[in-house]
Design a protein around this motif. Sequence first.
Motif, PDB file in Angstrom:
ATOM      1  N   UNK A  42       0.843  -1.192   0.000  1.00  0.00           N
ATOM      2  CA  UNK A  42       0.000   0.000   0.000  1.00  0.00           C
ATOM      3  C   UNK A  42       0.883   1.249   0.000  1.00  0.00           C
ATOM      4  N   UNK A  43       0.271   2.396  -0.297  1.00  0.00           N
ATOM      5  CA  UNK A  43       0.985   3.660  -0.156  1.00  0.00           C
ATOM      6  C   UNK A  43       1.262   4.413  -1.424  1.00  0.00           C
ATOM      7  N   UNK A  44       1.310   3.723  -2.575  1.00  0.00           N
ATOM      8  CA  UNK A  44       1.603   4.417  -3.823  1.00  0.00           C
ATOM      9  C   UNK A  44       2.957   5.103  -3.775  1.00  0.00           C
ATOM     10  N   UNK A  45       2.951   6.424  -4.027  1.00  0.00           N
ATOM     11  CA  UNK A  45       4.202   7.176  -4.036  1.00  0.00           C
ATOM     12  C   UNK A  45       4.740   7.418  -2.628  1.00  0.00           C
ATOM     13  N   UNK A  46       3.940   7.200  -1.605  1.00  0.00           N
ATOM     14  CA  UNK A  46       4.425   7.333  -0.231  1.00  0.00           C
ATOM     15  C   UNK A  46       5.034   6.003   0.205  1.00  0.00           C
ATOM     16  N   UNK A  47       6.193   5.705  -0.349  1.00  0.00           N
ATOM     17  CA  UNK A  47       6.851   4.437  -0.040  1.00  0.00           C
ATOM     18  C   UNK A  47       8.227   4.716   0.549  1.00  0.00           C
ATOM     19  N   UNK A  48       8.745   3.739   1.284  1.00  0.00           N
ATOM     20  CA  UNK A  48      10.025   3.867   1.976  1.00  0.00           C
ATOM     21  C   UNK A  48      10.853   2.615   1.718  1.00  0.00           C
ATOM     22  N   UNK A  49      12.084   2.806   1.276  1.00  0.00           N
ATOM     23  CA  UNK A  49      12.994   1.692   1.027  1.00  0.00           C
ATOM     24  C   UNK A  49      13.869   1.475   2.260  1.00  0.00           C
ATOM     25  N   UNK A  50      14.092   0.200   2.618  1.00  0.00           N
ATOM     26  CA  UNK A  50      14.961  -0.138   3.750  1.00  0.00           C
ATOM     27  C   UNK A  50      16.303  -0.637   3.224  1.00  0.00           C
ATOM     28  N   UNK A  51      17.373   0.014   3.640  1.00  0.00           N
ATOM     29  CA  UNK A  51      18.728  -0.354   3.209  1.00  0.00           C
ATOM     30  C   UNK A  51      19.644  -0.321   4.427  1.00  0.00           C
ATOM     31  N   UNK A  52      20.117  -1.475   4.865  1.00  0.00           N
ATOM     32  CA  UNK A  52      21.122  -1.565   5.938  1.00  0.00           C
ATOM     33  C   UNK A  52      20.733  -0.769   7.184  1.00  0.00           C
ATOM     34  N   UNK A  53      19.467  -0.848   7.565  1.00  0.00           N
ATOM     35  CA  UNK A  53      19.013  -0.151   8.760  1.00  0.00           C
ATOM     36  C   UNK A  53      18.560   1.270   8.523  1.00  0.00           C
TER      37      UNK A  53
END
Length: 452
Positions: A42-53
């Motif tokens: 969910x979220x469309x353009x409101x997304x968050x990528x997780x990279x090494x914490x």
Amino acid sequence: MLEPAYQADVVIVGAGVAGLSAAHRLNRAGVTTAVLEAAPYVGGRMSTEKVDGFRLDRMGQLLSTSYPELRSGPGLDALVLRRFAPGVLLHRDGRRHRAGAPAGGGSARGALYAVRALASAPRNGSAVSPARGAAPMGGAVDQARLGAALGRIATTPVDRILARPELPAGRALAERGIPARTVDGFLRPLLAALLCDPELTTSSRCADLALRSFASGRLCVPEGGAEVLPELLARALPPGTVHTGVRVTAVSTTSVTTAEHGEIRCRAVLLATDARAAAALLPGLRVPDFHEVTVVHHTTDEPDTLTTGSSLLLDADRGGPVSHTYVVSGVDPSRAPQGRALISSTVLGPPPADIDTAVRTHLSRLYGTSTHRWETLAVHHTPEAIPAMRPPHDLRRPVRLLAGLYVCGDHRDTSTIQGALHSAHRATASILTDLGVSGSLHTAEPPQRRAA
């Protein structure tokens, strides 16, 4: 058993903040909903990528504590907003200046515009100062006038702003007698950060609304990343409401057709996708122009070299590709591992060919420190990031296309999170009226069909 006439009262296409907010309002009124999302999340353009914490927002949206829909929207009770320091930091003539912060830290209401030069020196110890005899954004009279204007706009009713003559924002500011040095020294970089439009071609009404939000609240971001806002909305809905990985291929007033599950019957359909996806399902809808946005994330293990704290830093000189930047971990420590600083920088328009080198060079000047050892975590480019709002722009574009078919999103209102949420509010009011469901929502739009 007889098959039911419909499988949900309302099918919502799209699980961004607009669609999820609409689902909350409809469920609260006793209307069953099914939210269908083509993406696996969910979220469309409101997304968050997780990279090494690290938690890296793809779009870097800025919110404001003054947004009414964030304060009153159903499902957002658990949302934690991390505030920036009051006002902004402006980099100009080799120095950083605090701007737009209310005097004494109080409300912007009636406050004078405060500008405070901050000590800023490169690492070799030689002092950097503004050009001799040049005030950073005009003299005391200009600053006082702008402060009074910000104080007035903070308390101006929205209806009065929407009734003003509409011009491109840059032209409107000039015709109001605001000196060019004040526009270029403060208003242009501020509105570029808020509207992603450094050329100030946006409707003056939209620009005034953005300035009103800035003057009456504080810039902020959701704790934990942009994705937290839509995830909170989704988790607070009844189980089985949201269905990801479902592609809608056709819509009507009484059904949607999906690639995975065939036809789903309903009493009404609400399109809550981005503008282009909505137009693909309803070819009569207008697709606006868009502003390109690129967000570059860096990290360093030398957080002490960054002296901007929790401030948003803008480049008033326009001396490189970066429009605005900030130390994310200084605003929201949960987004970076302990001992590491996370810096997010936004480039507007087409990015340069060697974006990482160009951004590093620019950030070295803005922060007054070497960026040679900084690590690049991610570069997120979104070609159609923000719908353009050039005049004439209808801030209340119709959400009711005809009985049974509705549309919402930031392309139907202002191109902000507040606009997306408010368009969902308007759409659900119309749906409840057409379904004959009483509720405490705002008055729905007139029943006659308007141009899409």
